[in-house]
Design an enzyme around this catalytic site. Sequence first.
Site, PDB file in Angstrom:
ATOM      1  CG  MET A   1     -10.362   8.085 -12.926  1.00 49.96           C
ATOM      2  SD  MET A   1      -9.690   7.865 -11.016  1.00 49.96           S
ATOM      3  CE  MET A   1     -11.462   7.507 -10.614  1.00 49.96           C
TER       4      MET A   1
ATOM      5  CB  VAL B   1     -18.210   6.680  -8.016  1.00 49.29           C
ATOM      6  CG1 VAL B   1     -19.381   5.941  -8.265  1.00 49.29           C
ATOM      7  CG2 VAL B   1     -18.494   8.175  -7.354  1.00 49.29           C
TER       8      VAL B   1
ATOM      9  N   GLY C   1     -10.276   1.629 -12.876  1.00 48.01           N
ATOM     10  CA  GLY C   1     -11.254   2.656 -13.768  1.00 48.01           C
ATOM     11  C   GLY C   1     -12.453   2.819 -13.112  1.00 48.01           C
ATOM     12  CB  SER C   2     -14.073   4.040 -10.856  1.00 45.98           C
ATOM     13  OG  SER C   2     -15.391   4.129 -10.607  1.00 45.98           O
ATOM     14  NE  ARG C   3     -19.509   9.609 -11.628  1.00 43.00           N
ATOM     15  CZ  ARG C   3     -20.641  10.050 -12.398  1.00 43.00           C
ATOM     16  NH1 ARG C   3     -21.147   9.158 -13.114  1.00 43.00           N
ATOM     17  NH2 ARG C   3     -20.867  11.242 -12.193  1.00 43.00           N
TER      18      ARG C   3
END
Length: 218
Positions: A96, A153, A183-185
């Site tokens: 993301m 995450v 923002g991340s995953r």
Amino acid sequence: MISKYGLFTYLIIACIAILIIVLAFLFQNNFLKNLFIVIGALIFAFTTYFFRDPERIPPKQKNCVVAPADGKIISIKTKRENKFLNCIAQQVSIFMSPFDVHVNRIPINGVIDYFNYVPGEYLVAFYDKADERNERTEIGIKNNLGKVLFTQVAGTIARRIVCNLKLGDSVKIGERFGMIKFGSRSDVIVDSTWKLMVKVGDKVKAGETILFEKIQNE
């Protein structure tokens, strides 16, 4: 609309942006005045955009797993999963960016049968080992089709994971359950009885894009 999971943060940043714009009118220098107005407006616009929460329509079919997050497929791999699935599994990783919708959604109908918070590092989210080393929540859903494990995450910038799930909750595909700020995953892990429906580089939408379909009932 603005996501309820980020409303408090949104209001704080929005107030700061408005304050910057108001203070800009105290400057006699037109360049500084316009500069601060632009900065305040950009902060307000980006914050509003980041915390947006559009409606999504999940697929009607019941034998599928949808994306829990918006973003780009950055990795597809096979791995041994020993915490919930206890088998050789398929993993799809979604990155993301700060420009994606950050509200997370349930990937499949079922019951929360596993929940684990793991403290960890804050490596960049697209790093291959971020799914094992970064701070994260691990969530497992069980239903008549089997088990699905997925994660939130944290990354270098994203250091705030919001999740309102708990063990025993009954959940429905496409429901909102939290978000990762800035923002991340998210990783989705299933066993080999599921057929992969995406490839690396695909853009996906939480609650709508099908990642896996069941190829046989157990």
